[in-house]
Design an enzyme around this catalytic site. Structure first.
Site: not given
Length: 425
Positions: A393, A143, A396
Site C-alpha cells: 500500500d 478511503s 494510504h
C-alpha cells in the site's frame, strides 16, 4: 533506520536530579498561564450532556498565526514523539497500523512540516475540541477521507476518548463518534465520487457509473445536521467508469468493450466537485447558523515498482527540497480541486456565514514517500521470508504519520476563521 534523534530519550540520573527542582519552578507560571487561557479539563469528563453546552471563548488567537502559505515548506527533523500510537488509539484501520504490523524503521515518525514564511504549530487537541464544541464535523469521500478522519480521532483521543455511537455498512464506511466532554460529533461517510455513483464489483459491473448532476444523497441527506464538512476524493476517478449527465451517457474512462467516447477523468472530477459544492452552497449557504467546508487536495501515491513486488515504496526518509516536483496527473488533480474551490467561493461571496477553503496538502504529501504502509499493510509480512508476491500500500498513510500534518493545517484554518469572526464582531 531509527529516529534521527535516537539518543534523545537517554538522560544521566544526576542530570535528572538537578533538573527536577528547576523544572518544578519553571512549570508553575506555565500551569497558571494554561489555566487562564484553557479553562477546559484535559481529560474526558463523565458529565452527561443532554443539550448544547454553553459556548466558551476559544483559546487566544494571534493575528500573525492566521495567514500562511502552508504549501511552501520543507520536512525537518523533529525530536517529539507523536501524540498517539497503535496501542493508545483504537480507531486505526488495521492496514495503517504500521508499527504494530512490524515495520522496523521508526525514523518516519520524527519529521514535521515547516512552512517557509510562517509557523505551523503542533496539533492542540484541546484547542480543536473547544473550537468545535457543540458541532458536528463530517469527513466525506474515499478511503483518504477515512485515513484523515482516523488520524484526527487518534490525536483528539489523547485528551478525550470518543464514544462510537453509530455504525452502518461494511468495512466501517459509515460511522459516528461523540465526544461527550464537548458535545462534539465526528462522522465519516463513504462517497468516493461525492456525486451519485454505482461502484464496480466482482459480481456485477466491471466499471463504475457516475451520475454527475446529482450529489450523493447517502451523505447529502444528512447535511442539515452537519456544521463542517471535509471532502476528499480523487483516487477512485482513476478506475474504469461510464459517466452520465442529464440521463444521457456523457462518455467514459477506459471502456474499450463499450461503444462510448473516451473522455478521461479530469473534467469529470471537475464536474463532480462543482456539483457537490453547488449543493453545499444551495442547501447550507442561506443557513443563519453558518457552514464550513474544506476540500482536501489530491494526495500522490508513491509506487516505484509493481504493487505486488518487494520494494514498491521503499523510502525511509522524506524527499529534500527540489528532489521531487508536483507534476503530471498529481498536479492536474490538485489544480482542478483548487480551481473549483475558488470558483465556488466567488459564487458564494454574498453568503456571509458560508466559509470554504482548499486544504492543500498535495506538495507536502508528495515529499513523504516514506510514510506509507508498503508491505506492512499486513501483519509481519516477512515473518516466513520474502514471498514471490508482496502486496504493498503506497497510497494510504501510516498512523501515526505524515497525514497528521493535514489535521494540523486543518486546525490552523479553523483558527483563522475564528479570528476573522471575532474581528468582525
Amino acid at each position: 533506520m531509527g529516529s534521527p534523534f535516537k539518543d534523545h530519550h537517554t538522560l544521566h540520573p544526576s542530570l535528572v536530579r538537578k533538573l527536577i527542582p528547576w523544572t518544578f519552578y519553571a512549570m508553575v507560571p506555565l500551569v497558571l498561564f494554561r489555566v487562564y487561557l484553557y479553562p477546559y479539563p484535559l481529560h474526558h469528563t463523565t458529565t452527561t450532556i443532554l443539550t448544547s453546552s454553553p459556548v466558551s471563548p476559544p483559546p487566544a488567537l494571534l493575528e500573525d498565526e492566521t495567514s500562511c502559505d502552508y504549501t511552501d515548506g520543507n520536512w525537518v527533523p523533529d525530536r517529539r514523539d507523536p501524540l498517539y500510537n497503535g496501542s493508545t488509539c483504537g480507531t486505526i484501520k488495521e492496514g495503517q497500523s504500521c508499527i504494530a504490523h512490524g515495520r522496523p524503521d521508526m525514523g518516519y515518525l520524527y519529521w514535521r512540516w515547516k512552512p517557509k514564511q510562517c509557523k505551523l504549530p503542533r496539533f492542540e487537541p484541546n484547542t480543536f475540541l473547544q473550537l468545535l464544541r457543540n458541532k458536528h464535523l463530517a469527513f466525506v469521500g474515499d478511503s483518504m477521507a477515512r485515513n484523515q478522519l482516523e488520524s484526527l480521532l487518534c490525536m483528539l483521543s489523547s485528551v478525550s476518548p470518543p464514544n462510537l455511537v453509530y455504525r452502518d455498512g461494511e468495512e466501517n464506511k459509515f460511522r459516528r463518534w461523540y465526544f461527550e466532554s464537548h458535545n462534539f460529533s465526528i462522522s465519516v461517510y463513504w462517497s468516493p465520487f461525492l456525486v451519485r455513483g454505482v461502484e464496480k464489483s466482482n459480481t456485477g459491473l466491471n466499471h463504475n457509473q457516475l451520475f454527475l448532476d446529482h450529489v450523493d444523497e447517502r451523505w447529502a441527506a444528512d447535511m442539515n445536521g452537519i456544521d463542517m464538512v471535509v471532502l476528499s476524493i480523487g483516487h477512485w476517478f482513476l478506475h474504469p467508469a461510464v459517466y452520465y449527465e442529464g440521463d444521457q451517457v456523457l462518455g467514459c474512462h477506459y471502456c474499450p468493450d463499450l461503444n462510448h467516447t473516451e473522455i478521461g477523468f479530469y473534467d469529470i472530477l471537475r464536474k463532480a466537485i462543482k456539483t457537490t459544492l453547488k449543493a453545499l452552497v444551495d442547501r447550507k449557504g442561506p443557513n443563519d447558523n453558518g457552514f464550513d467546508a474544506l476540500v482536501t487536495t489530491f494526495s500522490p501515491a508513491h509506487f516505484e515498482g509493481d504493487w505486488d513486488k518487494l520494494g514498491a515504496c521503499p523510502k525511509t526518509e522524506p524527499c529534500k527540497e527540489g528532489e521531487k516536483t508536483l507534476e503530471g496527473m498529481d498536479a492536474e488533480m490538485r489544480q482542478v480541486e483548487v480551481e473549483e474551490v475558488e470558483a465556488a467561493k466567488m459564487n458564494s461571496v454574498q453568503l456571509e456565514k458560508f466559509r470554504l477553503e482548499a486544504l492543500d496538502v498535495s506538495k507536502l504529501s508528495l515529499m513523504r514517500p516514506d510514510g506509507h504502509p508498503g508491505p506492512y499493510m499486513h501483519p509481519f509480512p516477512f515473518a516466513y521470508g520474502v514471498a514471490e508476491r508482496v502486496q504493498n500500500d503506497c497510497v494510504h498513510w501510516c498512523l501515526p504519520g505524515p497525514i497528521d500534518t493535514w489535521n494540523e493545517i486543518l486546525l490552523e484554518v479553523i483558527k483563522k476563521w475564528e479570528y476573522a469572526s471575532r474581528r468582525e464582531q
